[in-house]
Design a protein around this motif. Structure first.
Motif, PDB file in Angstrom:
ATOM      1  N   LEU A   1       4.112   3.701 -13.774  1.00  0.00           N
ATOM      2  CA  LEU A   1       4.401   3.984 -12.361  1.00  0.00           C
ATOM      3  C   LEU A   1       4.225   2.716 -11.529  1.00  0.00           C
ATOM      4  CD1 LEU A   1       2.607   7.449 -12.123  1.00  0.00           C
ATOM      5  CD2 LEU A   1       5.065   7.055 -11.951  1.00  0.00           C
ATOM      6  N   LEU A   2       3.229   1.927 -11.903  1.00  0.00           N
ATOM      7  CA  LEU A   2       2.987   0.666 -11.192  1.00  0.00           C
ATOM      8  C   LEU A   2       4.183  -0.288 -11.356  1.00  0.00           C
ATOM      9  CD1 LEU A   2       1.262  -1.301  -9.601  1.00  0.00           C
ATOM     10  CD2 LEU A   2      -0.057  -1.764 -11.681  1.00  0.00           C
ATOM     11  N   MET A   3       4.787  -0.276 -12.545  1.00  0.00           N
ATOM     12  CA  MET A   3       5.966  -1.118 -12.752  1.00  0.00           C
ATOM     13  C   MET A   3       7.118  -0.695 -11.837  1.00  0.00           C
ATOM     14  SD  MET A   3       5.757  -1.739 -16.832  1.00  0.00           S
ATOM     15  CE  MET A   3       7.481  -2.026 -16.999  1.00  0.00           C
ATOM     16  N   ILE A   4       7.192   0.600 -11.583  1.00  0.00           N
ATOM     17  CA  ILE A   4       8.244   1.083 -10.673  1.00  0.00           C
ATOM     18  C   ILE A   4       7.961   0.596  -9.253  1.00  0.00           C
ATOM     19  CG2 ILE A   4       9.285   3.147  -9.629  1.00  0.00           C
ATOM     20  CD1 ILE A   4       8.878   4.567 -12.315  1.00  0.00           C
TER      21      ILE A   4
ATOM     22  N   ARG B   1       0.832  -1.208   0.000  1.00  0.00           N
ATOM     23  CA  ARG B   1       0.000   0.000   0.000  1.00  0.00           C
ATOM     24  C   ARG B   1       0.874   1.269   0.000  1.00  0.00           C
ATOM     25  NH1 ARG B   1      -5.314  -0.199   0.819  1.00  0.00           N
ATOM     26  NH2 ARG B   1      -5.443  -2.252   1.773  1.00  0.00           N
ATOM     27  N   GLU B   2       1.909   1.238   0.805  1.00  0.00           N
ATOM     28  CA  GLU B   2       2.811   2.394   0.889  1.00  0.00           C
ATOM     29  C   GLU B   2       3.482   2.644  -0.460  1.00  0.00           C
ATOM     30  OE1 GLU B   2       6.242   4.775   1.264  1.00  0.00           O
ATOM     31  OE2 GLU B   2       6.508   2.610   1.051  1.00  0.00           O
ATOM     32  N   LEU B   3       3.906   1.564  -1.134  1.00  0.00           N
ATOM     33  CA  LEU B   3       4.581   1.717  -2.434  1.00  0.00           C
ATOM     34  C   LEU B   3       3.621   2.248  -3.500  1.00  0.00           C
ATOM     35  CD1 LEU B   3       6.862  -1.459  -2.492  1.00  0.00           C
ATOM     36  CD2 LEU B   3       7.599   0.941  -2.429  1.00  0.00           C
ATOM     37  N   VAL B   4       2.366   1.763  -3.456  1.00  0.00           N
ATOM     38  CA  VAL B   4       1.354   2.247  -4.407  1.00  0.00           C
ATOM     39  C   VAL B   4       1.157   3.755  -4.208  1.00  0.00           C
ATOM     40  CG1 VAL B   4      -1.113   2.165  -4.962  1.00  0.00           C
ATOM     41  CG2 VAL B   4       0.176   0.026  -4.711  1.00  0.00           C
ATOM     42  N   GLU B   5       1.090   4.170  -2.959  1.00  0.00           N
ATOM     43  CA  GLU B   5       0.915   5.602  -2.694  1.00  0.00           C
ATOM     44  C   GLU B   5       2.169   6.380  -3.057  1.00  0.00           C
ATOM     45  OE1 GLU B   5      -0.978   6.452   0.992  1.00  0.00           O
ATOM     46  OE2 GLU B   5      -2.701   5.190   0.379  1.00  0.00           O
ATOM     47  N   PHE B   6       3.309   5.782  -2.789  1.00  0.00           N
ATOM     48  CA  PHE B   6       4.587   6.443  -3.068  1.00  0.00           C
ATOM     49  C   PHE B   6       4.693   6.864  -4.541  1.00  0.00           C
ATOM     50  CE2 PHE B   6       8.972   6.117  -4.597  1.00  0.00           C
ATOM     51  CZ  PHE B   6       9.571   7.097  -3.825  1.00  0.00           C
ATOM     52  N   VAL B   7       4.247   5.986  -5.442  1.00  0.00           N
ATOM     53  CA  VAL B   7       4.337   6.326  -6.881  1.00  0.00           C
ATOM     54  C   VAL B   7       3.118   7.126  -7.356  1.00  0.00           C
ATOM     55  CG1 VAL B   7       5.867   4.400  -7.467  1.00  0.00           C
ATOM     56  CG2 VAL B   7       3.375   4.090  -7.641  1.00  0.00           C
ATOM     57  N   GLY B   8       2.234   7.490  -6.423  1.00  0.00           N
ATOM     58  CA  GLY B   8       1.105   8.364  -6.768  1.00  0.00           C
ATOM     59  C   GLY B   8      -0.110   7.641  -7.302  1.00  0.00           C
ATOM     60  N   LEU B   9      -0.268   6.366  -6.954  1.00  0.00           N
ATOM     61  CA  LEU B   9      -1.411   5.597  -7.464  1.00  0.00           C
ATOM     62  C   LEU B   9      -2.441   5.283  -6.380  1.00  0.00           C
ATOM     63  CD1 LEU B   9       0.367   3.083  -9.899  1.00  0.00           C
ATOM     64  CD2 LEU B   9      -0.774   5.240 -10.448  1.00  0.00           C
TER      65      LEU B   9
ATOM     66  N   LYS C   1       6.432  15.014 -15.708  1.00  0.00           N
ATOM     67  CA  LYS C   1       6.800  15.840 -14.546  1.00  0.00           C
ATOM     68  C   LYS C   1       6.597  15.029 -13.258  1.00  0.00           C
ATOM     69  CE  LYS C   1       8.095  19.590 -12.847  1.00  0.00           C
ATOM     70  NZ  LYS C   1       9.489  19.810 -13.062  1.00  0.00           N
ATOM     71  N   GLU C   2       5.458  14.335 -13.205  1.00  0.00           N
ATOM     72  CA  GLU C   2       5.173  13.506 -12.020  1.00  0.00           C
ATOM     73  C   GLU C   2       6.188  12.381 -11.899  1.00  0.00           C
ATOM     74  OE1 GLU C   2       1.104  12.357 -12.584  1.00  0.00           O
ATOM     75  OE2 GLU C   2       0.418  14.414 -12.295  1.00  0.00           O
ATOM     76  N   LEU C   3       6.534  11.791 -13.034  1.00  0.00           N
ATOM     77  CA  LEU C   3       7.527  10.717 -13.038  1.00  0.00           C
ATOM     78  C   LEU C   3       8.882  11.237 -12.546  1.00  0.00           C
ATOM     79  CD1 LEU C   3       8.518   7.853 -13.865  1.00  0.00           C
ATOM     80  CD2 LEU C   3       8.997   8.823 -16.124  1.00  0.00           C
ATOM     81  N   ALA C   4       9.255  12.432 -13.008  1.00  0.00           N
ATOM     82  CA  ALA C   4      10.537  13.014 -12.575  1.00  0.00           C
ATOM     83  C   ALA C   4      10.560  13.149 -11.054  1.00  0.00           C
ATOM     84  CB  ALA C   4      10.748  14.378 -13.242  1.00  0.00           C
ATOM     85  N   ASN C   5       9.418  13.579 -10.490  1.00  0.00           N
ATOM     86  CA  ASN C   5       9.349  13.707  -9.029  1.00  0.00           C
ATOM     87  C   ASN C   5       9.480  12.361  -8.345  1.00  0.00           C
ATOM     88  OD1 ASN C   5       9.143  16.467  -8.991  1.00  0.00           O
ATOM     89  ND2 ASN C   5       6.914  16.456  -9.207  1.00  0.00           N
ATOM     90  N   VAL C   6       8.845  11.340  -8.913  1.00  0.00           N
ATOM     91  CA  VAL C   6       8.945   9.995  -8.324  1.00  0.00           C
ATOM     92  C   VAL C   6      10.407   9.525  -8.350  1.00  0.00           C
ATOM     93  CG1 VAL C   6       8.324   7.555  -8.620  1.00  0.00           C
ATOM     94  CG2 VAL C   6       6.558   9.312  -8.809  1.00  0.00           C
ATOM     95  N   ILE C   7      11.076   9.737  -9.477  1.00  0.00           N
ATOM     96  CA  ILE C   7      12.477   9.290  -9.587  1.00  0.00           C
ATOM     97  C   ILE C   7      13.347  10.000  -8.551  1.00  0.00           C
ATOM     98  CG2 ILE C   7      14.515   9.249 -11.099  1.00  0.00           C
ATOM     99  CD1 ILE C   7      12.607   8.805 -13.471  1.00  0.00           C
ATOM    100  N   LYS C   8      13.121  11.300  -8.383  1.00  0.00           N
ATOM    101  CA  LYS C   8      13.916  12.034  -7.382  1.00  0.00           C
ATOM    102  C   LYS C   8      13.624  11.526  -5.964  1.00  0.00           C
ATOM    103  CE  LYS C   8      13.861  16.324  -9.985  1.00  0.00           C
ATOM    104  NZ  LYS C   8      13.270  17.658  -9.960  1.00  0.00           N
TER     105      LYS C   8
ATOM    106  N   LEU D   1      13.550  15.173 -19.295  1.00  0.00           N
ATOM    107  CA  LEU D   1      13.484  14.359 -18.071  1.00  0.00           C
ATOM    108  C   LEU D   1      14.891  13.964 -17.622  1.00  0.00           C
ATOM    109  CD1 LEU D   1      11.456  12.665 -16.171  1.00  0.00           C
ATOM    110  CD2 LEU D   1      12.175  10.750 -17.572  1.00  0.00           C
ATOM    111  N   ILE D   2      15.690  13.492 -18.574  1.00  0.00           N
ATOM    112  CA  ILE D   2      17.060  13.059 -18.250  1.00  0.00           C
ATOM    113  C   ILE D   2      17.863  14.217 -17.651  1.00  0.00           C
ATOM    114  CG2 ILE D   2      19.266  12.502 -19.409  1.00  0.00           C
ATOM    115  CD1 ILE D   2      17.708  10.010 -19.025  1.00  0.00           C
ATOM    116  N   MET D   3      17.785  15.361 -18.298  1.00  0.00           N
ATOM    117  CA  MET D   3      18.577  16.513 -17.841  1.00  0.00           C
ATOM    118  C   MET D   3      18.096  16.990 -16.470  1.00  0.00           C
ATOM    119  SD  MET D   3      20.833  16.902 -20.153  1.00  0.00           S
ATOM    120  CE  MET D   3      21.084  16.056 -21.708  1.00  0.00           C
TER     121      MET D   3
END
Ligand code: ATP
Ligand code: MG
Length: 257
Positions: free
Chosen positions: A163-166, A137-145, A192-199, A217-219
């Motif tokens: 995001l779920l794959m992450i 549950r925590e991981l699902v919330e962590f990636v914003g799902l 943008k949301e993905l960039a935040n998740v990666i950070k 995204l890479i930069m």
């Protein structure tokens, strides 16, 4: 940087598929708690590199060192418990599972309690199960799902599936997570949301190796970038160095003509 450990080291790694040299004498490191980008034109060997690191394919020559141990001969199943996890370029989810169950399945795979102990001590096992559900549950919330926790994986958007794959990869408690084109098919807001998740993955103490075609995204997220062209490393450096590197510019512009 304090407390940085060299997690992964590729040393002169090559991979041939028949006559195709997909990766040639590639060397680079990934340190703990670092976000490294792996970029290059189509067919330059990025996914092959991730396959070599995760253990999906063995190298033709060279060494893959994980925390001082040579893992050349270890299959994926033996690399995951060492702290290596990956996502795939194409989504591979269990269609009939809910978002939570998908992550929970991966939590159970990394379950450390012996099954016998679970059978013999049901109460204990139940407590352990609850712990795994909490973790998922925590991981699902962590990636914003959080809002789609109970939806089927086949009914959520493709950006949400990525995001779920992450979250699924993170369930194995990796030290390094390998992301192969996590932004594929995403619109700007989703990237943008993905960039935040990666950070935020890095803020949790993990290292990330990310393959992406979206330079923005890479930069934005990477501290260091490795550039491949025709299987060879042609440059390595900070985002601003890579952006003005003439070999990199040539490799990308060359692909346009
Ligand atoms: N299993 C395989 N068998 C034969 N050739 C392969 C195999 N996997 C990759 N290749 C070849 O190796 C080269 C590198 O492919 P790879 O998929 O690693 O590139 P990539 O950088 O990930 O490309 P893309 O950006 O299109 O995803 C290509 O020429 C590809 O056709
Ligand atoms: Mg690829």
């Amino acid at each position: 940087m304090p407390d940085q450990e060299r997690l992964l080291s590729l040393q002169q790694v090559s991979k041939n598929f028949g006559g195709v040299q997909a990766v040639k004498n590639l060397s680079f490191d990934v340190n703990s708690n670092e976000i490294v980008g792996l970029i290059g034109p189509n067919g330059s060997g990025k996914s092959t590199t991730v396959n070599l690191i995760s253990g999906a394919v063995p190298p033709s020559s060279g060494d893959i060192i994980w925390r001082s141990q040579n893992v050349n001969k270890l299959p994926i199943s033996q690399r995951v418990p060492l702290g290596l996890a990956r996502t795939f370029q194409t989504t591979s989810l269990l269609a009939e599972y809910s978002v939570l169950d998908q992550v929970l399945t991966a939590c159970h795979t990394s379950y450390r309690v012996s099954p016998w102990r679970s059978v013999l001590r049901m109460k204990d096992a139940r407590a352990q199960d609850e712990e795994q559900v909490e973790k998922a549950r925590e991981l699902v919330e962590f990636v914003g799902l959080g809002e789609v926790t109970n939806d089927l994986t086949s009914t959520i958007s493709s950006a949400q599936q990525r995001l779920l794959m992450i979250a699924t990869a993170m369930a194995a408690d990796p030290k390094l997570i390998l992301l192969d084109e996590p932004a594929a098919g995403m619109v700007a807001k989703e990237r943008k949301e993905l960039a935040n998740v990666i950070k935020r993955i890095r803020e949790r103490g993990l290292a990330v190796l990310v393959i992406e075609h979206h330079m923005g995204l890479i930069m934005e997220v990477c501290e260091r970038i490795v550039v491949l062209n025709f299987g060879e490393k042609i440059a390595q450096g900070k985002p601003e160095e890579i952006q003005r590197d003439s070999a990199v510019i040539e490799a990308y512009l060359g692909g346009v003509h």
